[in-house]
Design an enzyme around this catalytic site. Sequence first.
Site, PDB file in Angstrom:
ATOM      1  N   HIS A 112       0.850  -1.199   0.000  1.00 59.83           N
ATOM      2  CA  HIS A 112       0.000   0.000   0.000  1.00 59.83           C
ATOM      3  C   HIS A 112       0.888   1.252   0.000  1.00 59.83           C
ATOM      4  O   HIS A 112       1.967   1.245   0.590  1.00 59.83           O
ATOM      5  CB  HIS A 112      -0.921  -0.004   1.229  1.00 59.83           C
ATOM      6  CG  HIS A 112      -1.966   1.072   1.154  1.00 59.83           C
ATOM      7  ND1 HIS A 112      -1.702   2.362   1.538  1.00 59.83           N
ATOM      8  CD2 HIS A 112      -3.232   1.057   0.697  1.00 59.83           C
ATOM      9  CE1 HIS A 112      -2.790   3.086   1.324  1.00 59.83           C
ATOM     10  NE2 HIS A 112      -3.735   2.322   0.815  1.00 59.83           N
ATOM     11  N   GLU A 115      -3.224   2.802  -7.437  1.00 59.36           N
ATOM     12  CA  GLU A 115      -3.622   3.888  -6.551  1.00 59.36           C
ATOM     13  C   GLU A 115      -2.647   5.044  -6.721  1.00 59.36           C
ATOM     14  O   GLU A 115      -1.553   5.029  -6.139  1.00 59.36           O
ATOM     15  CB  GLU A 115      -3.591   3.416  -5.093  1.00 59.36           C
ATOM     16  CG  GLU A 115      -4.578   2.308  -4.797  1.00 59.36           C
ATOM     17  CD  GLU A 115      -4.972   2.312  -3.347  1.00 59.36           C
ATOM     18  OE1 GLU A 115      -6.168   2.438  -3.064  1.00 59.36           O
ATOM     19  OE2 GLU A 115      -4.088   2.212  -2.480  1.00 59.36           O
ATOM     20  N   GLY A 143      -6.801   9.539  -0.053  1.00 57.51           N
ATOM     21  CA  GLY A 143      -7.147  10.287   1.153  1.00 57.51           C
ATOM     22  C   GLY A 143      -7.110  11.793   0.950  1.00 57.51           C
ATOM     23  O   GLY A 143      -7.133  12.562   1.906  1.00 57.51           O
ATOM     24  N   GLY A 149     -10.831   3.441   0.667  1.00 62.56           N
ATOM     25  CA  GLY A 149     -10.310   3.752   2.000  1.00 62.56           C
ATOM     26  C   GLY A 149     -11.360   4.454   2.834  1.00 62.56           C
ATOM     27  O   GLY A 149     -12.244   3.835   3.426  1.00 62.56           O
ATOM     28  N   GLY A 150     -11.287   5.783   2.867  1.00 64.03           N
ATOM     29  CA  GLY A 150     -12.148   6.582   3.740  1.00 64.03           C
ATOM     30  C   GLY A 150     -13.632   6.267   3.606  1.00 64.03           C
ATOM     31  O   GLY A 150     -14.344   6.178   4.611  1.00 64.03           O
TER      32      GLY A 150
HETATM   33  P1  PGA Z   1      -9.121   6.667   0.052  1.00 62.89           P
HETATM   34  O1  PGA Z   1      -8.000   5.579   0.423  1.00 62.89           O
HETATM   35  O2  PGA Z   1     -10.240   5.934  -0.620  1.00 62.89           O
HETATM   36  O3  PGA Z   1      -9.482   7.259   1.367  1.00 62.89           O
HETATM   37  O4  PGA Z   1      -8.459   7.659  -0.868  1.00 62.89           O
HETATM   38  C1  PGA Z   1      -7.617   4.615  -0.491  1.00 62.89           C
HETATM   39  C2  PGA Z   1      -6.643   3.694   0.171  1.00 62.89           C
HETATM   40  O5  PGA Z   1      -6.286   3.919   1.335  1.00 62.89           O
HETATM   41  O6  PGA Z   1      -6.195   2.724  -0.453  1.00 62.89           O
END
Ligand code: PGA
Length: 248
Positions: free
Chosen positions: A85, A157, A163, A224-225
């Site tokens: 990650h 990603e 985030g 994620g969030g």
């Molecule tokens: P996010 O996080 O959806 O909050 O941008 C993605 C992740 O942590 O892989």
Amino acid sequence: MNTNSDSALALAKGLVEALDGITGEVDVAICPPFVYLETVGRALSSSHIGLGAQDLYFEPDGAYTGEISCQMLKDVACSYVIVGHSERRHKIGEGNELINKKLTAAINSGLLPIFCVGELLEQRQAGQTESVIIEQIEKGMAGLNADKASAVTIAYEPVWAIGTGKTATPRQAQEVHAMIRQFLAKMYGSDYADQVRIQYGGSVKPDNAREIMSQPDVDGLLVGGASLKVDGFAAIVKAAAEAQKAKN
Ligand code: PGA
């Protein structure tokens, strides 16, 4: 490093209820922190939702204080594990060689790794997106033959989108996903490239999930969030299932 034991359990139970009946078009898994795996796993046991961990250590056992092995994850009923990650790469300092060892150990133990790749903003601005991602894949998957590599789900990603509330446009995601698939076709052949799942992650929300998932080379989402609220995550899963159905 989100949730606590009460909220992790409540979230898992809420998702089991909210996603009841959504099967077929999408596979769903959740990856809570290590310490809640067992509790969350129990809540998922009669559901279709899979259980995954956020990291692992590649050694099978021994004096590696603080680390968690593949077997430990299997002991608590994990099927999936996230490897590489971007927060592990860029906040903790994991490099491609360590990630390769983790990916290999996960596959050899029978876990299904979700292998994350992605460029930093300055790398994108310098036109290095493709070379960075190819290096992450080449080094991360070094030594894996097509059979072993078939256990891997790739997660693209872009680091600048995680985030931050900044999502890659569907077109940006599609471009990188298509590039990844072409590169994997060179590495492992077109059969492999056709079946490998390439997920997009980075500020996926209920209102953008469907459009991103509708791109031909986006096979899934890493959330994620927005996975921390039952309603939002369930809406994303439903949007993904609908988009996938339309593609099939
Ligand atoms: P996010 O996080 O959806 O909050 O941008 C993605 C992740 O942590 O892989």
